[in-house]
Design a protein around this motif. Structure first.
Motif, PDB file in Angstrom:
ATOM      1  N   GLU A  89       0.815  -1.209   0.000  1.00 44.70           N
ATOM      2  CA  GLU A  89       0.000   0.000   0.000  1.00 44.70           C
ATOM      3  C   GLU A  89       0.853   1.265   0.000  1.00 44.70           C
ATOM      4  OE1 GLU A  89      -3.657   0.563   0.368  1.00 44.70           O
ATOM      5  OE2 GLU A  89      -3.497  -1.348  -0.659  1.00 44.70           O
ATOM      6  N   LYS A  90       0.417   2.281  -0.742  1.00 46.19           N
ATOM      7  CA  LYS A  90       1.089   3.580  -0.755  1.00 46.19           C
ATOM      8  C   LYS A  90       0.028   4.665  -0.724  1.00 46.19           C
ATOM      9  CE  LYS A  90       4.056   6.616  -3.525  1.00 46.19           C
ATOM     10  NZ  LYS A  90       4.817   7.119  -2.376  1.00 46.19           N
ATOM     11  N   LEU A  91       0.111   5.535   0.264  1.00 42.70           N
ATOM     12  CA  LEU A  91      -0.856   6.620   0.397  1.00 42.70           C
ATOM     13  C   LEU A  91      -0.529   7.733  -0.588  1.00 42.70           C
ATOM     14  CD1 LEU A  91      -3.247   7.833   1.979  1.00 42.70           C
ATOM     15  CD2 LEU A  91      -1.571   8.818   3.558  1.00 42.70           C
ATOM     16  N   VAL A  92      -1.544   8.162  -1.337  1.00 44.76           N
ATOM     17  CA  VAL A  92      -1.389   9.222  -2.331  1.00 44.76           C
ATOM     18  C   VAL A  92      -2.200  10.432  -1.885  1.00 44.76           C
ATOM     19  CG1 VAL A  92      -1.804   9.909  -4.722  1.00 44.76           C
ATOM     20  CG2 VAL A  92      -1.011   7.595  -4.208  1.00 44.76           C
ATOM     21  N   LEU A  93      -1.508  11.506  -1.522  1.00 40.34           N
ATOM     22  CA  LEU A  93      -2.165  12.754  -1.151  1.00 40.34           C
ATOM     23  C   LEU A  93      -2.040  13.807  -2.240  1.00 40.34           C
ATOM     24  CD1 LEU A  93      -1.041  13.049   2.589  1.00 40.34           C
ATOM     25  CD2 LEU A  93      -3.199  12.143   1.694  1.00 40.34           C
ATOM     26  N   HIS A  94      -0.970  13.716  -3.033  1.00 39.15           N
ATOM     27  CA  HIS A  94      -0.699  14.686  -4.097  1.00 39.15           C
ATOM     28  C   HIS A  94      -0.274  13.930  -5.348  1.00 39.15           C
ATOM     29  CE1 HIS A  94      -0.695  17.754  -0.922  1.00 39.15           C
ATOM     30  NE2 HIS A  94       0.137  16.960  -0.267  1.00 39.15           N
ATOM     31  N   ALA A  95      -0.342  14.613  -6.486  1.00 42.78           N
ATOM     32  CA  ALA A  95       0.062  13.990  -7.746  1.00 42.78           C
ATOM     33  C   ALA A  95       1.509  13.513  -7.686  1.00 42.78           C
ATOM     34  CB  ALA A  95      -0.120  14.973  -8.898  1.00 42.78           C
ATOM     35  N   ARG A  96       2.365  14.249  -6.972  1.00 48.22           N
ATOM     36  CA  ARG A  96       3.780  13.866  -6.887  1.00 48.22           C
ATOM     37  C   ARG A  96       3.989  12.548  -6.140  1.00 48.22           C
ATOM     38  NH1 ARG A  96       3.426  18.398  -3.413  1.00 48.22           N
ATOM     39  NH2 ARG A  96       3.597  17.857  -1.189  1.00 48.22           N
ATOM     40  N   ASP A  97       2.962  12.094  -5.388  1.00 47.24           N
ATOM     41  CA  ASP A  97       3.080  10.835  -4.661  1.00 47.24           C
ATOM     42  C   ASP A  97       2.940   9.618  -5.578  1.00 47.24           C
ATOM     43  OD1 ASP A  97       3.370  12.208  -2.270  1.00 47.24           O
ATOM     44  OD2 ASP A  97       1.220  12.244  -1.875  1.00 47.24           O
ATOM     45  N   ILE A  98       2.450   9.834  -6.796  1.00 50.01           N
ATOM     46  CA  ILE A  98       2.321   8.744  -7.764  1.00 50.01           C
ATOM     47  C   ILE A  98       3.643   8.634  -8.521  1.00 50.01           C
ATOM     48  CG2 ILE A  98       1.055   7.855  -9.745  1.00 50.01           C
ATOM     49  CD1 ILE A  98      -1.322   9.548  -8.907  1.00 50.01           C
ATOM     50  N   PRO A  99       4.351   7.524  -8.411  1.00 49.59           N
ATOM     51  CA  PRO A  99       5.646   7.389  -9.087  1.00 49.59           C
ATOM     52  C   PRO A  99       5.509   7.534 -10.607  1.00 49.59           C
ATOM     53  CG  PRO A  99       5.365   5.656  -7.443  1.00 49.59           C
ATOM     54  CD  PRO A  99       4.025   6.339  -7.593  1.00 49.59           C
ATOM     55  N   ASP A 100       6.453   8.241 -11.210  1.00 50.29           N
ATOM     56  CA  ASP A 100       6.434   8.422 -12.658  1.00 50.29           C
ATOM     57  C   ASP A 100       6.421   7.085 -13.385  1.00 50.29           C
ATOM     58  OD1 ASP A 100       6.586  11.133 -12.188  1.00 50.29           O
ATOM     59  OD2 ASP A 100       8.741  11.274 -12.560  1.00 50.29           O
ATOM     60  N   LEU A 101       7.287   6.175 -12.936  1.00 49.70           N
ATOM     61  CA  LEU A 101       7.415   4.893 -13.624  1.00 49.70           C
ATOM     62  C   LEU A 101       6.111   4.110 -13.583  1.00 49.70           C
ATOM     63  CD1 LEU A 101       9.036   2.724 -15.050  1.00 49.70           C
ATOM     64  CD2 LEU A 101       9.856   1.936 -12.823  1.00 49.70           C
ATOM     65  N   VAL A 102       5.426   4.117 -12.439  1.00 46.68           N
ATOM     66  CA  VAL A 102       4.174   3.366 -12.306  1.00 46.68           C
ATOM     67  C   VAL A 102       3.112   3.935 -13.237  1.00 46.68           C
ATOM     68  CG1 VAL A 102       2.320   2.729 -10.717  1.00 46.68           C
ATOM     69  CG2 VAL A 102       4.691   2.694  -9.934  1.00 46.68           C
ATOM     70  N   PHE A 103       3.050   5.261 -13.339  1.00 46.49           N
ATOM     71  CA  PHE A 103       2.051   5.901 -14.189  1.00 46.49           C
ATOM     72  C   PHE A 103       2.338   5.616 -15.663  1.00 46.49           C
ATOM     73  CE2 PHE A 103      -0.572   9.189 -16.033  1.00 46.49           C
ATOM     74  CZ  PHE A 103      -1.598   9.367 -15.122  1.00 46.49           C
TER      75      PHE A 103
END
Length: 230
Positions: free
Chosen positions: A120-134
């Protein structure tokens, strides 16, 4: 004495129906029962559906004969769907489907619950989403479907990867990962020139640009050195 978690029943017959395990309810209900028995488990929801997919693939699929596959469902409430290769194998009869049932011991399910919680990874902001995963999500959808990736498809892949918003357990009407965060991340990557598509809030239609494919390769190899953040 440590309470023993209940077993979990996975029936293949449910997976041929669009609403068989709505939003991963098979796992969610098991978690609730285990907690009521005094079993202290980490909260894996809202990723119950991803956990259900793992359990089906590992434990239920071997029960099937060759010619049946499991896939993630995008357009149905059931997060897992079954496919038949009807060109070479006849469809499973209702009787055959009813016989495809597994009862997983509680200890096995608990092991997978802890593994899911660690992802699990908590996402509060767009920067919390890893570039590679997206980028990987868009690339996989592009190659799998031979077309662009919609916002909802990307969000589904990110949720299965363990990304989720800040929400209270038990509020099952709220989105696991807010759509606005996915769009915000898409706008940042579009600004970099890594993806093409529409970020106005519609369906999206994302594809990787040449620069995006090169960045994806560099991120996978760990050679991307830019200090900019998405």
């Amino acid at each position: 004495m440590i309470p023993i978690p209940p077993s979990l029943r996975l029936a293949a017959d449910d997976l041929f129906r669009p609403d068989g395990f709505e939003r991963g309810d098979a796992v969610f209900n098991w978690l609730c029962t285990a907690q009521q028995l005094g079993c202290h488990l980490p909260p894996v929801w809202p990723n119950d559906s991803a956990l259900l997919v793992d359990l089906v693939r590992i434990f239920l699929m071997p029960v099937f004969r060759p010619g049946v596959t499991v896939r993630h469902s995008t357009f149905h409430r059931n997060p897992v769907q079954m496919d038949n290769f009807v060109d070479t194998h006849p469809k499973l009869t209702a009787d055959q489907r009813q016989r495809c049932v597994v009862h997983l011991p509680g200890e096995i399910v608990r092991t997978h619950v802890y593994a899911a919680a660690r992802r699990e990874k908590l996402v509060l902001h767009a920067r919390d989403i890893p570039d590679l995963v997206f980028l990987q999500a868009i690339r996989d959808i592009n190659e799998r479907d031979g077309t662009w990736a919609t916002v909802d498809q990307v969000r589904e892949v990110l949720t299965r990867a363990g990304l989720h918003g800040d929400r209270q357990r038990g509020n099952r009407g709220q989105e696991p990962l807010p759509r606005k965060l996915v769009l915000a991340k898409a706008r940042r990557l579009e600004h970099r020139g890594w993806i093409d598509g529409c970020t106005c809030g519609c369906y999206g239609g994302f594809t990787l640009t040449d620069a995006g494919r090169e960045s994806w390769r560099e991120l996978r190899l760990g050679t991307w050195t830019s200090s900019s953040k998405a």
